[in-house]
Scaffold this motif. Structure first.
Motif, short mmCIF file in Angstrom:
data_model
loop_
_atom_site.label_atom_id
_atom_site.label_comp_id
_atom_site.label_asym_id
_atom_site.label_seq_id
_atom_site.Cartn_x
_atom_site.Cartn_y
_atom_site.Cartn_z
N ALA A 174 -6.26 -2.01 11.53
CA ALA A 174 -5.86 -0.71 10.99
C ALA A 174 -4.77 -0.11 11.86
O ALA A 174 -4.61 -0.46 13.03
N SER B 231 -5.03 6.47 7.50
CA SER B 231 -5.56 5.24 8.10
C SER B 231 -5.29 4.08 7.14
O SER B 231 -5.79 4.08 6.01
N VAL B 232 -4.50 3.12 7.60
CA VAL B 232 -4.14 1.97 6.77
C VAL B 232 -4.89 0.75 7.28
O VAL B 232 -4.72 0.35 8.44
N ALA C 290 -0.81 5.74 9.67
CA ALA C 290 0.49 6.04 9.06
C ALA C 290 0.98 7.39 9.57
O ALA C 290 0.19 8.32 9.77
N PHE D 229 3.96 0.73 2.33
CA PHE D 229 3.84 -0.24 3.42
C PHE D 229 3.80 -1.63 2.79
O PHE D 229 2.83 -1.98 2.11
N CYS E 66 -4.67 -4.64 1.61
CA CYS E 66 -4.56 -3.40 2.37
C CYS E 66 -5.11 -2.24 1.54
O CYS E 66 -5.20 -2.32 0.31
N CYS F 202 0.84 -1.20 0.00
CA CYS F 202 0.00 0.00 0.00
C CYS F 202 0.87 1.25 0.00
O CYS F 202 2.01 1.21 0.49
N SER F 203 0.33 2.32 -0.51
CA SER F 203 1.06 3.59 -0.50
C SER F 203 0.29 4.63 0.30
O SER F 203 -0.93 4.53 0.48
N TRP F 204 1.03 5.62 0.77
CA TRP F 204 0.43 6.76 1.47
C TRP F 204 1.25 7.99 1.15
O TRP F 204 2.48 7.97 1.22
N GLN G 131 7.92 -0.20 6.50
CA GLN G 131 7.56 1.13 6.03
C GLN G 131 8.75 1.70 5.28
O GLN G 131 9.88 1.73 5.79
N THR H 53 -5.60 2.43 1.95
CA THR H 53 -5.23 3.59 2.74
C THR H 53 -6.17 4.76 2.49
O THR H 53 -6.42 5.14 1.34
#
Length: 729
Positions: free
Chosen positions: A201, A189-190, A204, A146, A182, A133-135, A155, A184
């Motif tokens: 959850a 909030s992941v 991040a 992530f 996953c 997942c990205s944020w 991370q 985001t």
């Protein structure tokens, strides 16, 4: 597997409420791959990207998401079998596609428009990874990844530094499960989950402090997660079976739709969303990886009725490529050499950096004294050493078996009673493709294939009394029909049928792992079999006067802490059973049927040496004492650990199998079943043999073999002369 298993599938999906049927139309395109995850890349030329988990063509694929055209394949990057691919936006002015290969654990970045690899971004992250997942921070604009694996998350910061793309580790932290999906929210909030697991959850943040993991819901199982970014807030989409459910930010269900027309449809994961409007999909489109009775593939469908049922106003203007913040504040400070976060006038250094100003590059365990630190958490190991911190003894396989079957798992070694150089290796294939047993010689040449009902683990029973005589047998748990299955071994090491060679297990019991035990006190032969819920059954194996095998259940117990178990081995001199609980560690039990049902944990995952999944377990005893070694394969690290056979089973060493370039034999990745003996076999294996499954057999000319192989290693190369001499063979 049918035609659609080799296709990207375009699904036109209509939606109504759960109480009504919905038709799905599949239009195959002429491409082939096995996908776990999908993602959309937003641009003027949008893409649908998906990992390719197949052995021979592994990597990722990109398809045109412009609805003026079909879902044409634009690129296939053969980086090695993978589970993840994800877009990341505006890294030094470029959009990237990021993936990590299971074959070499290298994360790679590609230009999202040209598909050219950005070589300087390569980063080795050893492990078995399942989702990504990205944020993008709305306060700094920094981009983070992530990476989820075996009960752990890495991370990562991805940035452009001095016009070069860097992927840097921020931290690694533990989670309760192996995250398989996953998603985001924009606020960081992941969410993550897995099959038959709760929804979790964490928040991040731009920090090196591990986040707090929260259990969001015990009642929202998810094989696929995605986020719809509404104009007034984010919504979580959850895929379960053939159903899509939509939840608001507070996890209140807003709506649900069910997909039909794929027989026994199961959404396997990889749920993703493209909110942009097009002529064909004016309210956007979603995608997921699916499986049905015969096929697997990728499906896409309109978001229109999903939004209508959930009463969500369409937000087709959403664009993740836009700048994340107007007045960005940068927590990565020059005072911290741009390698750490400045908090209260103190630097929090990214992983691999140290010092008051984070200017010093550091490595785990100072490369264990077996290498030099050449970059953040990057060791250059001396010859004979490997691993992230150069603590793994590096050994090379002398031979590898001929490729055979689909999904291989476990080997066993049959020792010829008079001519050890004619000993054999028996292996299993547990997938439908090529299911059964195979027999190889000591150079890995295939001698025999025997069909079977998807055998998982295999063991040899030597000198078993069968009727009026004795014979050697193979024993396995066969997953295809949930039976205990046996074959007779003839004088040349080849397999043949035996009367009573298929024995039942209880109704609704699904077999998984297995091993054997002969009591040193009674001489009776026992069998252990388990299911994925760690329910162990112990059987006694006997024979009638006319030579027909029979089994009787003598004991039941729960292994470990109740997590998934598979590999096991018995110490027939000490009366112990050792079993591997995949997420938790190594356990010891009494092997006698009247033994205690309580086990002793002798090695724990997360102790700094043992990592999940704990897979194969085997034993090499000393000839005349309680000395010897327990071998355990750690799938997440593609490594093997040794423990002393005698209590308290102290940790001894760790090794991995590296490339043997001289012989054109590749390294082992995602190791599974193992077997070892200390006997002299021939000049190649003068002090014993170690055999291991290799999940991704890389070919000399590039690519990966479609079929499984096993590596053959000299035990002396692993233990060294002093340890191997102590075995006394």
């Amino acid at each position: 597997m049918g035609h659609l298993a080799r296709c990207l599938v375009w699904a036109s999906v209509l939606f109504q409420s759960l109480a009504q049927n919905v038709n799905v139309t599949l239009i195959p395109a002429a491409v082939g791959f096995e996908a776990d995850n999908t993602a959309f890349y937003y641009s003027s030329l949008p893409l649908l990207v998906a990992n390719d988990g197949s052995a021979a063509n592994g990597g990722f694929r990109a398809f045109s998401a412009r609805q003026k055209t079909r879902w044409d394949e634009l690129a296939h990057l053969n980086t090695g079998r993978s589970k993840v691919v994800l877009p990341v936006y505006d890294i030094g002015g470029r959009d990237l596609l990021v993936t990590i290969a299971a074959t070499d654990s290298v994360m790679r970045a590609f230009d999202a428009n040209s598909f050219v690899e950005i070589k300087e971004a390569e980063k080795n992250i050893l492990g078995d990874w399942s989702t990504l997942c990205s944020w993008r921070s709305t306060s700094s604009g920094n981009s983070y990844l992530f990476l989820f694996g075996k009960k752990m998350v890495v991370q990562l910061l991805i940035r452009s530094q001095h016009k070069r793309v860097q992927i840097l580790e921020v931290q690694t932290f533990t989670i309760p499960i192996e995250g398989e999906s996953c998603a985001t929210f924009l606020d960081g909030s992941v969410f993550f989950s897995a099959e038959d697991q709760p929804l979790y959850a964490f928040a991040a943040s731009e920090s090196t402090q591990a986040p707090r993991i929260k259990t969001v819901s015990e009642n929202i199982p998810a094989l696929g997660l995605a986020v719809y970014h509404g104009s007034a807030g984010d919504f979580l989409m959850v895929a379960e079976g053939a159903t899509l459910k939509v939840y608001d930010h507070a996890l209140n269900q807003k709506g649900a739709v069910e997909l039909f027309s794929i027989s026994n449809l199961s959404i396997e994961g990889g749920l993703s969303i493209l909110q942009s409007s097009s002529r064909k999909y004016p309210y956007g489109v979603f995608s997921f990886a699916f499986e049905d009775e015969e096929d697997t593939g990728i499906a896409v469908g309109s978001l229109e009725n999903v939004l209508a049922v959930s009463r969500i106003r369409p937000n087709t203007k959403f664009d993740p490529s836009k700048k994340a913040c107007r007045k960005c504040t940068q927590p990565i400070s020059k005072q911290c050499s741009n390698n750490g976060y400045l908090q209260r006038n103190s630097c929090q250094c990214l992983a691999g950096f140290d010092g008051e100003d984070c200017s010093k590059v550091t490595c785990q365990n100072s490369c264990s004294g077996h290498g030099s630190c050449v970059g953040p958490y990057t060791c250059k190991c001396a010859q004979g050493w490997a691993g992230p911190d150069c603590s793994f003894v590096a050994v090379k396989a002398k031979f590898e078996t001929d490729a055979n079957g689909g999904d291989g798992d476990d080997p066993a070694i049959w020792v010829h009673p008079t001519r050890p150089d004619q000993s054999r290796i028996v292996t299993t294939t547990k997938s439908e493709e090529g299911a059964g047993f195979a027999v190889f010689d000591l150079k890995g040449s295939l001698l025999q294939q025997v069909s079977g009902e998807e055998p998982n683990n295999v063991d040899i029973i030597f000198n078993f009394t069968l009727g009026a005589g004795t014979t050697d047998l193979t024993f396995a748990a066969c997953r295809g029909d949930n039976t205990l299955c046996f074959m007779k071994i003839n004088s040349t090491g080849l397999l043949g049928p035996v009367e009573g060679g298929v024995q039942p297990t209880p109704e609704n019991y699904e077999v998984y792992g297995s091993c054997t035990y002969r009591s040193p006190t009674s001489g009776r032969q026992y069998l252990f079999v388990n299911n994925k819920d760690a329910e162990y059954l112990q059987y006694e194996l006997t024979s009638t006067a006319n030579g027909t095998l029979e089994t009787s259940l003598v004991r039941e117990f729960t292994g470990g802490s109740g997590g998934q178990v598979e590999g096991c081995v018995a110490d027939e001199q000490q009366g112990y059973l050792f079993l591997g609980e995949e997420p938790e560690g190594l356990w010891r039990y009494d092997a006698e049927p009247d033994g205690s049902p309580t086990g002793v944990q002798i090695a724990k995952v997360g102790n700094g040496t043992l990592y999940a999944d704990v897979e194969g377990v085997t034993l090499v005893p000393a000839k005349d004492s309680s000395d010897g070694y327990i071998f355990v394969s750690s799938q997440g690290r593609s490594a093997y650990l040794l423990y002393e056979r005698a209590p308290p089973h102290a940790y001894v060493m760790q090794f991995t199998i590296v490339d043997n370039k001289e012989k054109g034999i590749d390294h082992v990745s995602n190791t599974d079943g193992i077997a070892a003996i200390g006997n002299r076999l021939n000049s190649d294996f003068p002090k014993g043999l170690f055999v291991t499954h290799d999940d991704a057999n890389e070919l000399t000319g590039g690519g990966t073999a479609e079929q499984a192989s096993f590596k053959l290693v000299s035990l002396e190369d692993i233990l060294g002369r002093e340890r191997v001499e102590k075995l006394g063979y």
